[in-house]
Scaffold this motif. Structure first.
Motif, short mmCIF file in Angstrom:
data_model
loop_
_atom_site.label_atom_id
_atom_site.label_comp_id
_atom_site.label_asym_id
_atom_site.label_seq_id
_atom_site.Cartn_x
_atom_site.Cartn_y
_atom_site.Cartn_z
N PRO A 1 0.84 -1.20 0.00
CA PRO A 1 0.00 0.00 0.00
C PRO A 1 0.87 1.25 0.00
O PRO A 1 2.03 1.23 0.43
CB PRO A 1 -0.80 -0.12 1.30
CG PRO A 1 -0.70 -1.55 1.69
CD PRO A 1 0.61 -2.03 1.19
N GLU A 2 0.34 2.36 -0.46
CA GLU A 2 1.08 3.61 -0.51
C GLU A 2 1.55 4.01 0.89
O GLU A 2 0.82 3.89 1.87
CB GLU A 2 0.19 4.71 -1.08
CG GLU A 2 0.93 6.01 -1.35
CD GLU A 2 0.06 7.04 -2.03
OE1 GLU A 2 0.49 8.20 -2.14
OE2 GLU A 2 -1.07 6.68 -2.44
N GLY A 3 2.81 4.41 0.97
CA GLY A 3 3.36 4.86 2.24
C GLY A 3 4.12 3.79 3.00
O GLY A 3 4.74 4.08 4.03
N LYS A 4 4.08 2.54 2.52
CA LYS A 4 4.83 1.48 3.18
C LYS A 4 5.99 1.05 2.30
O LYS A 4 5.95 1.16 1.08
CB LYS A 4 3.92 0.27 3.47
CG LYS A 4 2.86 0.54 4.53
CD LYS A 4 2.10 -0.72 4.89
CE LYS A 4 1.08 -0.44 5.99
NZ LYS A 4 0.35 -1.66 6.40
N LYS B 1 -1.15 -4.61 8.23
CA LYS B 1 0.14 -4.61 8.92
C LYS B 1 0.51 -3.18 9.34
O LYS B 1 0.50 -2.27 8.53
CB LYS B 1 1.23 -5.18 7.99
CG LYS B 1 2.66 -5.03 8.49
CD LYS B 1 2.96 -5.98 9.61
CE LYS B 1 4.45 -6.11 9.88
NZ LYS B 1 5.16 -4.87 10.17
N GLU B 2 0.84 -3.03 10.58
CA GLU B 2 1.26 -1.72 11.07
C GLU B 2 2.71 -1.47 10.69
O GLU B 2 3.58 -2.33 10.91
CB GLU B 2 1.10 -1.64 12.59
CG GLU B 2 -0.34 -1.65 13.07
CD GLU B 2 -0.45 -1.44 14.58
OE1 GLU B 2 0.60 -1.16 15.20
OE2 GLU B 2 -1.57 -1.57 15.11
N GLY B 3 2.97 -0.32 10.12
CA GLY B 3 4.34 0.04 9.77
C GLY B 3 4.84 -0.65 8.52
O GLY B 3 4.08 -1.24 7.74
N VAL C 1 11.88 -3.19 4.32
CA VAL C 1 13.11 -2.82 5.03
C VAL C 1 14.00 -4.05 5.17
O VAL C 1 13.59 -5.06 5.73
CB VAL C 1 12.80 -2.25 6.43
CG1 VAL C 1 14.09 -1.87 7.15
CG2 VAL C 1 11.87 -1.04 6.32
N GLU C 2 15.22 -3.98 4.64
CA GLU C 2 16.19 -5.08 4.76
C GLU C 2 16.82 -5.08 6.15
O GLU C 2 17.07 -4.00 6.72
CB GLU C 2 17.29 -4.95 3.71
CG GLU C 2 16.86 -5.29 2.30
CD GLU C 2 16.84 -6.78 2.04
OE1 GLU C 2 16.85 -7.55 3.00
OE2 GLU C 2 16.79 -7.17 0.86
N ASP D 1 7.70 -10.71 7.45
CA ASP D 1 6.48 -10.64 6.65
C ASP D 1 6.64 -11.44 5.35
O ASP D 1 5.72 -12.14 4.92
CB ASP D 1 6.15 -9.19 6.33
CG ASP D 1 6.02 -8.35 7.59
OD1 ASP D 1 5.12 -8.62 8.40
OD2 ASP D 1 6.85 -7.45 7.78
N ALA D 2 7.82 -11.34 4.75
CA ALA D 2 8.08 -12.12 3.53
C ALA D 2 7.97 -13.62 3.81
O ALA D 2 7.45 -14.38 2.98
CB ALA D 2 9.47 -11.79 2.98
N ALA D 3 8.44 -14.05 4.97
CA ALA D 3 8.36 -15.47 5.33
C ALA D 3 6.90 -15.92 5.44
O ALA D 3 6.52 -16.99 4.97
CB ALA D 3 9.09 -15.72 6.64
#
Length: 509
Positions: free
Chosen positions: A124-127, A379-381, A130-131, A387-389
């Motif tokens: 979604p827009e705004g998310k 999902k928050e943040g 992050v590695e 999440d990928a898992a």
């Protein structure tokens, strides 16, 4: 006199720089080298045929690496020296503390290489994604292309050295046991199973599959001395799989102990047999890792203390597993080896085997897209590897639904070899153990060395039960071929093995 010639060679494949360690959802950058990664080659020539087996301390050896090695050898005149580059077999011990490198994840289907890209396209827009760490941001980390070039150079070199080191030789095969590999799929009363599942619950019913403590061994001799050993067991090198150092895992410890006994010029060809549902961890007698491993599948909240192995996710457990492997080699020698085989039958078949693509349904695809979008919306943040898992099975379905519009079958390179009284057979998959047991129980030869992840990285190949139970390794996202292809692979491999021995053994149908 012997009618065979055998040559050995080994070389470090450890990059000089830090590396991005391959095999987990979170990117890990190596901090130091626990033991060097090695490639070990054994070249065999007999009866006008040949093979070169190359064991690599890597998570996998993709087919484009093998193609590059063969091309390099052809360019440098290998064929003029009598080498048939099509008879080279490169395979992995499946250590998760080795480098990432430029690869085709599959000859046809990308299993996981673009998961992050797919996930980012649905955010979604705004998310943002992050590695945990970024290799690209660190100039001291070897690039994937640099590692690929190093592997091409070192593996072609070790093949040529082993070929040029051939000398009149003999071998004896043997067998022992080492309790290293155990089933890593925990089954529950609702008809599901989980890789690395928690067994400390009232709904735990069983481990989904068995294990095989058998160790297939082959000792080689030349010039009145023992020159090396082939060690084949059903367990990937995954003790320290989450750690931030370069390591060949328990094979490094086993090699160290074996060389201490037999000498530094003694060679160890490490062979991981079919073990897609196996690991070095006892999931019944669970012992927590010493420190956080950043793996959502391994979270246990205040587990009871067990009298058991040390944590098999840490160095102490890794050394324990390596000691068990080395002890099997020592015990076989001390119990007495058979007289070496000298005048042998030798034949090597390279088989292009066509196997069906595992398919997804349109209903599964619609459900997968809905689940991904709902998860990301709620999902928050930002999102990360955790999440990928969680979303991997759904992303795999969306990728498969596109591929199967044009792809129906895959052609895989399979090798079947007769060497005296024993057979070798390969596949590019992480096969569940049941498939290996079916081959070994029905083969008409004295012993078989089965090699997984050979000349390709085609993902897991689960059984029908594994597919039905689901979870990682049983998901569509986990591999390109399903149980129908696994059954076909077993039947064809058996036919080819037994065909090479039909003059020596009665075939039971």
């Amino acid at each position: 006199m012997s009618n065979m010639r055998i040559g050995w060679s080994e070389i470090s494949i450890t990059p000089d720089k830090k590396v991005s360690l391959y095999g987990q959802f979170a990117e890990r950058i190596s901090e130091y080298v626990e033991k060097p990664l090695m490639a070990t080659a054994m070249a065999v020539e007999s009866c006008g045929d040949q093979m070169i087996l190359v064991s690599c301390d890597l998570v996998g050896v993709a087919d484009n690496v093998v193609e590059a090695v063969r091309a390099r050898l052809t360019e440098t005149g290998a064929e003029k020296k009598g080498m048939d580059v099509s008879k080279i077999i490169c395979f992995a011990t499946h250590t998760h503390t080795g480098p990432n490198f430029t690869r085709r994840a599959s000859r046809v289907v990308s299993l996981s290489a673009d998961n992050k890209v797919l996930l980012e396209s649905m955010l979604p827009e705004g998310k943002k994604y992050v590695e945990a760490a970024s290799a690209k941001a660190d100039p001291d980390v070897a690039t994937n292309q640099e590692v690929f070039d190093l592997l091409t150079d070192r593996l072609s070199g070790v093949c040529m050295d082993a070929w040029e080191n051939r000398e009149e030789a003999s071998f004896t095969n043997a067998f022992d046991r080492a309790c290293v590999g155990m089933c890593r799929r925990v089954a529950y009363s609702d008809g599901t199973a989980q890789m690395w599942g928690d067994a400390n619950t009232a709904v735990f019913t069983e481990l989904e599959g068995g294990n095989d403590s058998g160790v297939e061994l082959m000792f080689t001799y030349a010039g009145g001395r023992m020159t090396g050993v082939v060690v084949n067991l059903a367990c990937p090198a995954q003790c320290v799989q989450h750690r931030h150092f370069v390591s060949p895992d328990f094979w490094g410890e086993a090699r160290k102990l074996i060389k201490e006994r037999f000498g530094e010029d003694f060679h160890v060809l490490a062979v991981c047999g079919p073990a897609g549902d196996q690991c070095p961890v006892d999931l019944v007698r669970w012992v927590n890792p010493d420190t956080d491993v950043n793996d959502p599948n391994l979270i246990r909240h205040e587990p009871p203390v067990r009298k058991a192995d040390p944590s098999m996710f840490d160095l102490e457990g890794m050394k324990k597993a390596g000691k068990r492997v080395a002890q099997a080699v020592f015990d076989a020698c001390e119990d007495g080896l058979d007289a070496p085989q000298t005048e042998i039958c030798f034949a090597h078949k390279v088989i292009p085997m066509e196997l069906p693509l595992r398919r997804a349904t349109l209903k599964e695809a619609a459900t997968a897209e809905k689940e991904i979008r709902e998860y990301l919306r709620n999902k928050e943040g930002d999102v990360d590897f955790r999440d990928a898992a969680k979303l991997q099975p759904y992303m795999g379905i969306l990728k498969r639904i596109k591929v199967q519009e044009t792809v129906d079958t895959l052609t895989e390179e399979i090798h079947v070899i007769r060497m005296g009284s024993v057979a070798f057979a390969t596949s590019p998959f992480e096969l569940y153990l049941d498939y290996a047991n079916q081959i070994k129980a029905r083969m008409n030869c004295e012993q078989a060395f089965l090699i997984q992840l050979a000349n390709g990285c085609e993902g897991y190949l689960p059984t029908e039960k594994g597919e039905r139970h689901g979870h990682y390794s049983g998901f569509i996202a986990s591999g390109v071929v399903g149980h129908e292809g696994g059954d076909l692979l077993v039947r064809r491999t058996l036919k080819e093995i037994n065909g090479l021995f039909e003059d020596d053994y009665k075939v039971y149908q």
